[in-house]
Scaffold this motif. Structure first.
Motif, mmCIF file in Angstrom:
data_model
loop_
_atom_site.group_PDB
_atom_site.id
_atom_site.type_symbol
_atom_site.label_atom_id
_atom_site.label_comp_id
_atom_site.label_asym_id
_atom_site.label_seq_id
_atom_site.Cartn_x
_atom_site.Cartn_y
_atom_site.Cartn_z
ATOM 1 N N VAL A 52 -27.201 60.917 38.601
ATOM 2 C CA VAL A 52 -27.866 59.843 37.840
ATOM 3 C C VAL A 52 -28.427 60.433 36.555
ATOM 4 N N VAL A 53 -28.128 59.790 35.443
ATOM 5 C CA VAL A 53 -28.581 60.281 34.137
ATOM 6 C C VAL A 53 -29.117 59.118 33.302
ATOM 7 N N PRO A 54 -29.943 59.423 32.303
ATOM 8 C CA PRO A 54 -30.331 58.376 31.353
ATOM 9 C C PRO A 54 -29.120 57.987 30.516
ATOM 10 N N GLU A 55 -29.040 56.747 30.131
ATOM 11 C CA GLU A 55 -27.935 56.321 29.277
ATOM 12 C C GLU A 55 -27.952 57.128 27.983
ATOM 13 N N LEU A 71 -30.730 53.733 33.186
ATOM 14 C CA LEU A 71 -30.139 54.813 33.970
ATOM 15 C C LEU A 71 -28.719 54.440 34.372
ATOM 16 N N SER A 72 -27.872 55.426 34.552
ATOM 17 C CA SER A 72 -26.491 55.171 34.969
ATOM 18 C C SER A 72 -25.999 56.297 35.873
ATOM 19 N N ILE A 73 -24.918 56.020 36.579
ATOM 20 C CA ILE A 73 -24.295 57.003 37.473
ATOM 21 C C ILE A 73 -23.017 57.500 36.811
ATOM 22 N N LEU A 74 -22.840 58.823 36.792
ATOM 23 C CA LEU A 74 -21.611 59.377 36.229
ATOM 24 C C LEU A 74 -20.414 58.998 37.097
ATOM 25 N N ASP A 75 -19.268 58.842 36.448
ATOM 26 C CA ASP A 75 -18.041 58.516 37.183
ATOM 27 C C ASP A 75 -17.621 59.660 38.104
ATOM 28 N N SER A 76 -17.887 60.882 37.678
ATOM 29 C CA SER A 76 -17.490 62.038 38.486
ATOM 30 C C SER A 76 -18.534 62.318 39.559
#
Length: 267
Positions: free
Chosen positions: A139-142, A216-221
């Motif tokens: 999970v990362v900030p946009e 916040l978003s989740i990386l595809d990998s």
């Protein structure tokens, strides 16, 4: 994420209660147990007539609080197992990295907390068969510069204390890169305040975090993929075998899948 298709809704179990006894008495399976339970088998239980499950109840949807009750996938699966064995389910909440210690010491009968089977954990506990597979998400900030797991090198990585993300990130990126939290909400707060650069956590809690926190978003990998199982003391093979038999029947007849379908939406 799991071996089984999954969706959301919760079912309240019997209230969480603290363990009141921790003797090594052997207690036979109780009258009225499901026919699958071997009533001649003797189980070593922390408290007579009760199946005590140690968990960390801050891992939605696997286990979390609904009012004063601990609910979620693991509690429901544990309840179904207890029903088959004719035992009363008792759920005890504790820090995640205290669970195997409590089980090994006989203070709880089994550990069930979205727990991954690792070689390190197998040194101190025995495990049931796998009942689910999980992905560790990032999970990362946009707008983050972190696009893949490799980009976490040199960054401050938020992890849940004692969870697989903690163990793997510390091994790959070094202890100095890992910031440990006991609750996911604490990790999310640190991330939104810019105190850490990302959070590594199971994919289902990650989806709930992103849904509840704008920006916040989740990386595809994915970071890792792992198997979940139930932990037991190494000297409690009779209980392990009985629980594993009941769990296998619940997987076979579709009960585990039905429970998961209440909580996790298939992608």
């Amino acid at each position: 994420m799991k071996k089984l298709s999954i969706a959301m809704l919760s079912m309240v179990l019997a209230g969480s209660m603290l363990l009141t006894g921790c003797g090594g008495d052997k207690t036979p399976a109780q009258d009225g147990a499901d026919a699958s339970a071997d009533t001649a088998t003797e189980y070593k239980l922390a408290s007579e007539g009760k199946l005590t499950m140690a968990t960390n109840a801050y891992f939605d949807p696997w286990e979390y609080y609904e009012g004063e009750n601990i609910v979620g996938i693991d509690p429901e699966v544990a309840q179904a197992i207890a029903d088959k064995l004719g035992l009363e389910l008792v759920i005890t909440d504790m820090d995640f990295d205290s669970i195997i210690t409590a089980v090994a010491a006989g203070k709880a009968d089994m550990g069930m907390a979205g727990m991954t089977v690792t070689e390190e954990r197998k040194l101190n506990a025995d495990f049931s068969q796998t009942y689910a597979s999980a992905i560790q998400a990032i999970v990362v900030p946009e707008g983050s510069a972190i696009k893949t797991a490799d980009d976490m090198a040199g960054k401050k990585i938020g992890v849940m204390q004692g969870f697989t993300g903690d163990l793997e990130c510390a091994k790959q990126f070094g202890e100095e890169s890992v910031v440990r939290f006991n609750k996911s909400a604490e990790a999310v707060m640190a991330l939104t305040q810019g105190k850490i650069d990302c959070v590594v956590i199971d994919n289902e809690p990650a989806k709930k975090i992103v849904a509840a926190n704008e920006g916040l978003s989740i990386l595809d990998s994915k970071y890792t993929q792992e198997d979940y199982a139930i932990a037991f003391a190494k000297d409690n093979t009779a209980l392990r075998d009985a629980v594993d038999k009941a769990l296998g029947e619940l997987i076979e007849d579709g009960t585990v899948e039905k429970i998961m379908n209440k909580y996790i939406t298939a992608d």
